[in-house]
Design an enzyme around this catalytic site. Structure first.
Site, PDB file in Angstrom:
ATOM      1  N   HIS A  12       1.010  -1.154  -0.190  1.00 52.86           N
ATOM      2  CA  HIS A  12      -0.015  -0.068  -0.017  1.00 52.86           C
ATOM      3  C   HIS A  12       0.897   1.264  -0.176  1.00 52.86           C
ATOM      4  O   HIS A  12       1.557   1.558   1.167  1.00 52.86           O
ATOM      5  CB  HIS A  12      -1.026   0.026   1.237  1.00 52.86           C
ATOM      6  CG  HIS A  12      -1.795   0.957   1.119  1.00 52.86           C
ATOM      7  ND1 HIS A  12      -3.161   0.938   1.230  1.00 52.86           N
ATOM      8  CD2 HIS A  12      -1.599   2.412   1.226  1.00 52.86           C
ATOM      9  CE1 HIS A  12      -3.947   2.059   1.379  1.00 52.86           C
ATOM     10  NE2 HIS A  12      -3.114   3.005   1.376  1.00 52.86           N
ATOM     11  N   HIS A  14       1.480   5.328  -1.463  1.00 49.36           N
ATOM     12  CA  HIS A  14       1.114   6.472  -2.309  1.00 49.36           C
ATOM     13  C   HIS A  14       2.526   7.229  -3.127  1.00 49.36           C
ATOM     14  O   HIS A  14       3.557   7.479  -2.238  1.00 49.36           O
ATOM     15  CB  HIS A  14       0.376   7.516  -1.500  1.00 49.36           C
ATOM     16  CG  HIS A  14      -0.686   6.970  -0.739  1.00 49.36           C
ATOM     17  ND1 HIS A  14      -2.075   7.367  -1.444  1.00 49.36           N
ATOM     18  CD2 HIS A  14      -0.882   6.447   0.191  1.00 49.36           C
ATOM     19  CE1 HIS A  14      -2.773   6.660  -0.861  1.00 49.36           C
ATOM     20  NE2 HIS A  14      -2.335   6.182   0.382  1.00 49.36           N
ATOM     21  N   LEU A  15       2.510   7.498  -4.253  1.00 45.55           N
ATOM     22  CA  LEU A  15       3.402   7.935  -5.074  1.00 45.55           C
ATOM     23  C   LEU A  15       3.186   9.233  -5.301  1.00 45.55           C
ATOM     24  O   LEU A  15       4.244   9.904  -5.878  1.00 45.55           O
ATOM     25  CB  LEU A  15       4.063   7.113  -6.086  1.00 45.55           C
ATOM     26  CG  LEU A  15       4.756   5.586  -5.776  1.00 45.55           C
ATOM     27  CD1 LEU A  15       5.077   4.858  -6.870  1.00 45.55           C
ATOM     28  CD2 LEU A  15       5.746   5.942  -4.699  1.00 45.55           C
ATOM     29  N   ARG A  16       2.203   9.719  -5.392  1.00 46.28           N
ATOM     30  CA  ARG A  16       1.740  11.145  -5.828  1.00 46.28           C
ATOM     31  C   ARG A  16       2.117  11.436  -7.339  1.00 46.28           C
ATOM     32  O   ARG A  16       2.060  10.123  -8.167  1.00 46.28           O
ATOM     33  CB  ARG A  16       2.413  12.190  -4.995  1.00 46.28           C
ATOM     34  CG  ARG A  16       2.070  12.222  -3.355  1.00 46.28           C
ATOM     35  CD  ARG A  16       0.895  12.034  -3.124  1.00 46.28           C
ATOM     36  NE  ARG A  16       0.666  12.109  -1.663  1.00 46.28           N
ATOM     37  CZ  ARG A  16      -0.161  11.546  -1.092  1.00 46.28           C
ATOM     38  NH1 ARG A  16      -1.498  11.176  -1.676  1.00 46.28           N
ATOM     39  NH2 ARG A  16      -0.331  11.872   0.475  1.00 46.28           N
ATOM     40  N   LYS A  95      -9.682   0.367  -5.874  1.00 44.55           N
ATOM     41  CA  LYS A  95      -9.713   0.876  -4.457  1.00 44.55           C
ATOM     42  C   LYS A  95     -10.787   1.522  -4.054  1.00 44.55           C
ATOM     43  O   LYS A  95     -11.220   2.502  -4.976  1.00 44.55           O
ATOM     44  CB  LYS A  95      -8.326   1.601  -4.092  1.00 44.55           C
ATOM     45  CG  LYS A  95      -8.212   2.526  -2.797  1.00 44.55           C
ATOM     46  CD  LYS A  95      -7.864   1.524  -1.905  1.00 44.55           C
ATOM     47  CE  LYS A  95      -7.922   2.040  -0.530  1.00 44.55           C
ATOM     48  NZ  LYS A  95      -6.551   2.995  -0.319  1.00 44.55           N
ATOM     49  N   HIS A 132     -10.384   1.543   1.843  1.00 43.57           N
ATOM     50  CA  HIS A 132     -10.017   2.283   3.200  1.00 43.57           C
ATOM     51  C   HIS A 132     -11.304   2.180   4.110  1.00 43.57           C
ATOM     52  O   HIS A 132     -12.437   2.964   3.644  1.00 43.57           O
ATOM     53  CB  HIS A 132      -9.890   3.810   2.571  1.00 43.57           C
ATOM     54  CG  HIS A 132      -9.540   4.639   3.666  1.00 43.57           C
ATOM     55  ND1 HIS A 132      -8.274   5.135   3.785  1.00 43.57           N
ATOM     56  CD2 HIS A 132     -10.165   5.160   4.855  1.00 43.57           C
ATOM     57  CE1 HIS A 132      -8.271   6.157   4.601  1.00 43.57           C
ATOM     58  NE2 HIS A 132      -9.417   6.120   5.469  1.00 43.57           N
ATOM     59  N   HIS A 166      -4.655  -0.854   5.655  1.00 46.08           N
ATOM     60  CA  HIS A 166      -4.060  -0.285   7.071  1.00 46.08           C
ATOM     61  C   HIS A 166      -4.830  -0.202   8.312  1.00 46.08           C
ATOM     62  O   HIS A 166      -5.204   0.625   8.626  1.00 46.08           O
ATOM     63  CB  HIS A 166      -3.708   1.129   6.645  1.00 46.08           C
ATOM     64  CG  HIS A 166      -4.652   1.972   5.637  1.00 46.08           C
ATOM     65  ND1 HIS A 166      -6.220   2.204   6.261  1.00 46.08           N
ATOM     66  CD2 HIS A 166      -4.669   2.817   4.739  1.00 46.08           C
ATOM     67  CE1 HIS A 166      -6.807   2.848   5.489  1.00 46.08           C
ATOM     68  NE2 HIS A 166      -5.930   3.253   4.454  1.00 46.08           N
ATOM     69  N   ASP A 238       1.507   2.532   3.692  1.00 42.59           N
ATOM     70  CA  ASP A 238       0.837   3.861   3.438  1.00 42.59           C
ATOM     71  C   ASP A 238       1.631   4.915   3.360  1.00 42.59           C
ATOM     72  O   ASP A 238       1.492   6.239   4.000  1.00 42.59           O
ATOM     73  CB  ASP A 238      -0.349   3.844   4.474  1.00 42.59           C
ATOM     74  CG  ASP A 238      -1.505   4.885   4.255  1.00 42.59           C
ATOM     75  OD1 ASP A 238      -1.493   5.033   2.988  1.00 42.59           O
ATOM     76  OD2 ASP A 238      -2.143   5.242   5.118  1.00 42.59           O
TER      77      ASP A 238
END
Length: 344
Positions: A12, A14-16, A95, A132, A166, A238
């Site tokens: 999990h 986040h790479l933006r 997701k 989520h 998460h 995350d």
């Protein structure tokens, strides 16, 4: 002491995008063979064309030795849209964001009774669902309140693999053991910290995330499950970079940045508990068994030599304060690895 980890996977991440992607993505690629990448960009990644374009941008930032497993932001995708996504080899799953519960989730799901068509097609095609899992209630109760939704989904779609993303509570772990089609990820911060660390003294914005860190008994339950090798619990960092200006301000953004040293912190946690033999399963083996992953071959050697977490990661006009900025941790990667500049 040393331990070698084979092909670690961040389940999990986040790479933006744009400059932040160019800063953050190589820092994950240094120590992970691949990651499941979240789709909550602005605008969100909702179709195959946007997903493939995003994967190309990640590849340009990381190179060929890091595999991004891509996800779509769940809207009302049908069979045609999912077939198009499945034609892309790096496609992984969808997701589900409840509307408005976290960063860039305003276009998420408002009515769970209106996504049945998509979930049925996903079950038929064997496409995993990542969730989520928070309500819009009182902040400490949001995951607990959402467990009823997980239970309903698990019962309505027994052939659908549902990942509780998460997780933060002992109650979520108990639910994980009730249904074979439930799996879960857990973050570094939820294994290490509680609400008291975040807000018991001076507020620490670098620890603020959603779901928020919880009570000591929740942290202890999560640690016990991870350290003892629960077969359906996987590491998902995350890791979620925000510019420093968006964290150290009024209206602090939710997200904890741990990608550059997540494996090192985990090695310290497992070593302290005398459970280093279970680290491989937690960061790779369980995911490979559950999903049949074949990540790029990558061997990461960790050693009990202290590592200094920089005060700031900076590059491409962006700057990010990591969790534990300026601290020393007891484990490091055994040889220096190239990446974005670390300052301080």
């Amino acid at each position: 002491m040393q331990i070698a980890i084979e092909s670690p996977i961040d389940m999990h991440l986040h790479l933006r995008d744009n400059a932040m992607l160019r800063l953050a993505a190589p820092l994950s690629a240094e120590t992970f063979a691949g990651a499941v990448v979240m789709p909550n960009l602005l605008p969100p990644v909702t179709d195959a064309a946007a997903m493939e374009a995003y994967a190309r941008r990640i590849g340009a930032a990381c190179g060929p030795d890091f595999r991004p497993w891509m996800t779509l932001f769940l809207k009302d995708q049908g069979e045609r849209e999912l077939l198009a996504a499945r034609s892309f080899s790096n496609f992984f799953g969808l997701k589900l964001y409840p509307a408005g519960v976290t960063t860039n989730s305003g276009g998420g799901v408002l009515r769970f009774d209106r996504i049945g068509r998509t979930l049925a097609v996903m079950q038929e095609m064997g496409v995993p669902l990542l969730v989520h899992g928070e309500s819009r209630g009182f902040v400490m109760d949001r995951e607990r309140e959402f467990l009823a939704v997980y239970r309903s989904l698990a019962e309505q779609y027994p052939g659908l693999t549902i990942s509780m993303e998460h997780i933060t509570t002992a109650a979520a772990l108990r639910l994980l053991d009730e249904y074979e089609n439930l799996v879960a990820t857990v973050t570094l911060q939820h294994l290490l910290f509680t609400l008291d660390d975040l807000a018991g003294g001076l507020l620490r914005p670098e620890l603020f995330c959603k779901p928020v860190v919880k009570r000591p008994e929740d942290r202890e339950a999560l640690c016990e499950a991870a350290l003892n090798g629960h077969p359906r619990l996987m590491f998902g960092s995350d890791s979620a970079p925000h510019p420093r200006s968006n964290k150290e301000c009024l209206g602090c953004a939710a997200g904890v940045f741990t990608a550059p040293f997540a494996l090192q912190r985990l090695a310290g946690l497992f070593a302290e508990a005398g459970r280093l033999e279970n680290l491989q399963a937690f960061v790779s083996g369980n995911a490979r068994c559950i999903y049949g992953f074949a990540p790029p071959v990558k061997r990461v050697v960790l050693t009990d030599v202290p590592f200094h977490i920089p005060a700031l990661y900076r590059g491409f006009g962006e700057s990010v304060v990591p969790m534990g900025a300026g601290e020393w941790i007891p484990w490091s990667v055994s040889a220096p690895l190239p990446g974005a500049s670390a300052c301080g």
